[in-house]
Motif scaffolding. Structure first.
Motif, PDB file in Angstrom:
ATOM      1  N   GLU A  72       5.632  -3.903  14.590  1.00 22.04           N
ATOM      2  CA  GLU A  72       4.712  -2.819  14.905  1.00 22.04           C
ATOM      3  C   GLU A  72       4.795  -1.715  13.853  1.00 22.04           C
ATOM      4  O   GLU A  72       3.781  -1.091  13.516  1.00 22.04           O
ATOM      5  CB  GLU A  72       5.005  -2.274  16.303  1.00 22.04           C
ATOM      6  N   GLU A 106      -4.381   1.099   4.359  1.00 20.50           N
ATOM      7  CA  GLU A 106      -5.739   0.569   4.234  1.00 20.50           C
ATOM      8  C   GLU A 106      -6.773   1.678   4.391  1.00 20.50           C
ATOM      9  O   GLU A 106      -7.817   1.671   3.718  1.00 20.50           O
ATOM     10  CB  GLU A 106      -5.964  -0.528   5.276  1.00 20.50           C
ATOM     11  N   SER A 107      -6.468   2.660   5.261  1.00 26.38           N
ATOM     12  CA  SER A 107      -7.407   3.774   5.451  1.00 26.38           C
ATOM     13  C   SER A 107      -7.527   4.629   4.198  1.00 26.38           C
ATOM     14  O   SER A 107      -8.524   5.346   4.034  1.00 26.38           O
ATOM     15  CB  SER A 107      -6.952   4.646   6.633  1.00 26.38           C
ATOM     16  N   LYS A 112      -2.017  -0.170   8.380  1.00 21.67           N
ATOM     17  CA  LYS A 112      -3.285   0.403   8.829  1.00 21.67           C
ATOM     18  C   LYS A 112      -3.569   1.719   8.115  1.00 21.67           C
ATOM     19  O   LYS A 112      -4.701   1.984   7.680  1.00 21.67           O
ATOM     20  CB  LYS A 112      -3.249   0.614  10.340  1.00 21.67           C
ATOM     21  N   TYR A 113      -2.518   2.554   7.955  1.00 21.44           N
ATOM     22  CA  TYR A 113      -2.737   3.828   7.275  1.00 21.44           C
ATOM     23  C   TYR A 113      -3.036   3.622   5.799  1.00 21.44           C
ATOM     24  O   TYR A 113      -3.949   4.249   5.240  1.00 21.44           O
ATOM     25  CB  TYR A 113      -1.529   4.748   7.432  1.00 21.44           C
ATOM     26  N   LYS A 157       2.651  -2.827  11.024  1.00 16.59           N
ATOM     27  CA  LYS A 157       1.221  -2.715  11.348  1.00 16.59           C
ATOM     28  C   LYS A 157       0.735  -1.279  11.199  1.00 16.59           C
ATOM     29  O   LYS A 157      -0.350  -1.024  10.659  1.00 16.59           O
ATOM     30  CB  LYS A 157       0.968  -3.212  12.772  1.00 16.59           C
ATOM     31  N   THR A 158       1.544  -0.327  11.672  1.00 17.31           N
ATOM     32  CA  THR A 158       1.166   1.087  11.583  1.00 17.31           C
ATOM     33  C   THR A 158       1.072   1.535  10.128  1.00 17.31           C
ATOM     34  O   THR A 158       0.131   2.232   9.728  1.00 17.31           O
ATOM     35  CB  THR A 158       2.181   1.961  12.341  1.00 17.31           C
ATOM     36  N   THR A 203       0.813  -7.661   3.387  1.00 16.93           N
ATOM     37  CA  THR A 203       1.788  -7.626   4.477  1.00 16.93           C
ATOM     38  C   THR A 203       2.570  -8.934   4.520  1.00 16.93           C
ATOM     39  O   THR A 203       2.227  -9.904   3.836  1.00 16.93           O
ATOM     40  CB  THR A 203       1.088  -7.395   5.825  1.00 16.93           C
TER      41      THR A 203
END
Length: 432
Positions: free
Chosen positions: A55, A65-66, A62-63, A58-59, A73
């Protein structure tokens, strides 16, 4: 970890870097500080053990990618790597943060304290970021935000490395920096230099500590098995006593550092931390097993101690009519965390300009170990300590790393964000 203070002299004059970017970095660091604290608290509240940072990864991904970064990954199982391409020629600068937590049950009363529990090596345990890796993640995410915002001022590429399993992979698994290197994390694009930071719970916020050469020790676990001859404890003359032999081996190993190693410039440690042998008071056993660790800060001393351990163990065993088996290294081995001297001298003005000259301080070597050293074996790199202690807290009351009481002052993270950003910018504009 106890620190051994050693002198450090630079034989050249140093001037502060001239960079119009420093002011912009400071402004952006002020703006992102709230997010850095928010991220740190999230990771602190939801920690995950080595090779289980699913997790967390993933966090992070995600950031990144933003921010529009190219993200990979699953590297070394749960690692995340992102690349920021300026579109202009220049060096590739890597920045690294470790992301795993420890099997420690938190005792600090915080609104975001970890309540996570899991099974570790068959035991129900608490999970806690008891070494500050949550702050490392947040600081590198903050630097990624700043450097992405300043993309037009970059030359070359930045590789953001979020590394799992720095604390060591679970039994029977591999992980961490060594596996990342084997999987090519420093390639495509090929990294020219790497920088890493570690928060320090016993140094004041606003300070950065550095050292050229060995800053953290190589670690080499080892095992010794002494084989003798079993007998009744009432008739020791019928035995070849591996317990008495082991006692002499332990004392002999201590003379390696105290009598064979020149300790003026580099510390070294040989420790036996575990010993097993026998099952009754009146039986002299067939064999005894010992497990220990070697810590060194100098490659030549490391080589000497390895040879000396074999020599001491085998010679003492032979003198007692016993035999010995030495396994060195035992199951893993970390190189010396080594700050390449010319790179340290080159980047010192950046530390002084970022933290303030009085707040950039020489540190003693540490006999703890860091697998950041695997990156430094491949490319030049610097590893630094950033203060995380409230200035009003006496150093004697600062909690140790790897303890349930561990805590840091979050205001110290902003300096880490600024350092990662300024080191990158300065190296890109002055790579040689």
């Amino acid at each position: 970890m106890k620190k051994i203070l050693l002198p450090l002299l630079f034989g050249c004059s140093l001037t502060a870097p001239v960079s119009a970017s420093n002011t912009q970095v400071d402004r952006l660091a002020d703006q992102v500080e709230g997010d850095v604290i928010k991220w740190r608290r999230h990771f602190h509240q939801y920690p995950e053990l080595s090779n289980r940072e699913f997790e967390t990864a993933k966090t992070i991904a995600k950031y990144l990618e933003s921010l529009g970064l190219e993200v990979q990954t699953g590297i070394a199982k749960t690692g995340v790597v992102a690349v920021l391409d300026s579109g202009k020629p220049g060096p590739v600068v890597a920045l690294r943060a470790d992301i795993d937590a420890l099997p420690v049950t938190e005792s600090v009363d915080l609104p975001f304290a970890s309540k996570v529990r899991t099974t570790h090596e068959g035991f129900d345990v608490g999970v806690m970021h008891a070494c500050g890796h949550d702050t490392h993640i947040a600081m590198l995410m903050g630097a990624a935000k700043i450097l992405t915002t300043m993309k037009d001022q970059l030359k070359g590429k930045v590789k953001f490395i979020f590394q799992p399993a720095e604390e060591g992979a679970p039994a029977g698994e591999t992980g961490g920096a060594e596996v990342m290197v084997k999987e090519g994390v420093l390639k495509s694009p090929d990294v020219d230099v790497i920088f890493g930071l570690h928060i320090s719970s016993d140094q004041d916020v606003g300070t950065v500590y550095y050292r050229e050469g060995g800053i953290m020790a190589a670690v080499d676990p080892f095992k010794v098995v002494i084989k003798g001859k079993q007998s009744h404890g009432a008739y020791p003359w019928n035995s070849v006593d591996p317990i008495v032999t082991s006692a002499q081996v332990i004392m002999g190993l201590q003379t390696i550092v105290s009598r064979e190693v020149e300790l003026i410039d580099s510390a070294a440690v040989v420790t036996i931390g575990m010993i097993h042998g026998g099952n009754r008071s009146n039986i002299i056993p067939n064999e005894v097993e010992m497990v220990g660790t070697i810590r060194t800060l100098n490659p030549n001393i490391r080589q000497h101690i390895h040879k000396a351990v074999h020599n001491k163990v085998n010679s003492i065993a032979k003198s007692m009519n016993a035999s010995a088996e030495v396994t060195l290294p035992l199951d893993y081995s970390y190189p010396i965390t080594y700050n390449e001297p010319s790179l340290m001298r080159k980047m010192l003005p950046v530390l002084q300009a970022t933290a303030g000259k009085d707040n950039a301080k020489v540190t003693g070597a540490v006999t703890g170990a860091e697998d950041f050293s695997f990156f430094q074996e491949e490319v030049p790199g610097l590893y630094l300590f950033v203060g995380g202690k409230n200035k009003n807290l006496p150093k004697s009351q600062a909690p140790d790393h790897h303890t349930p009481e561990f805590r840091i002052d979050e205001s110290g993270m902003k300096l880490g964000v600024r350092l990662l950003s300024n080191l990158t910018l300065d190296y890109m504009h002055n790579p040689k």
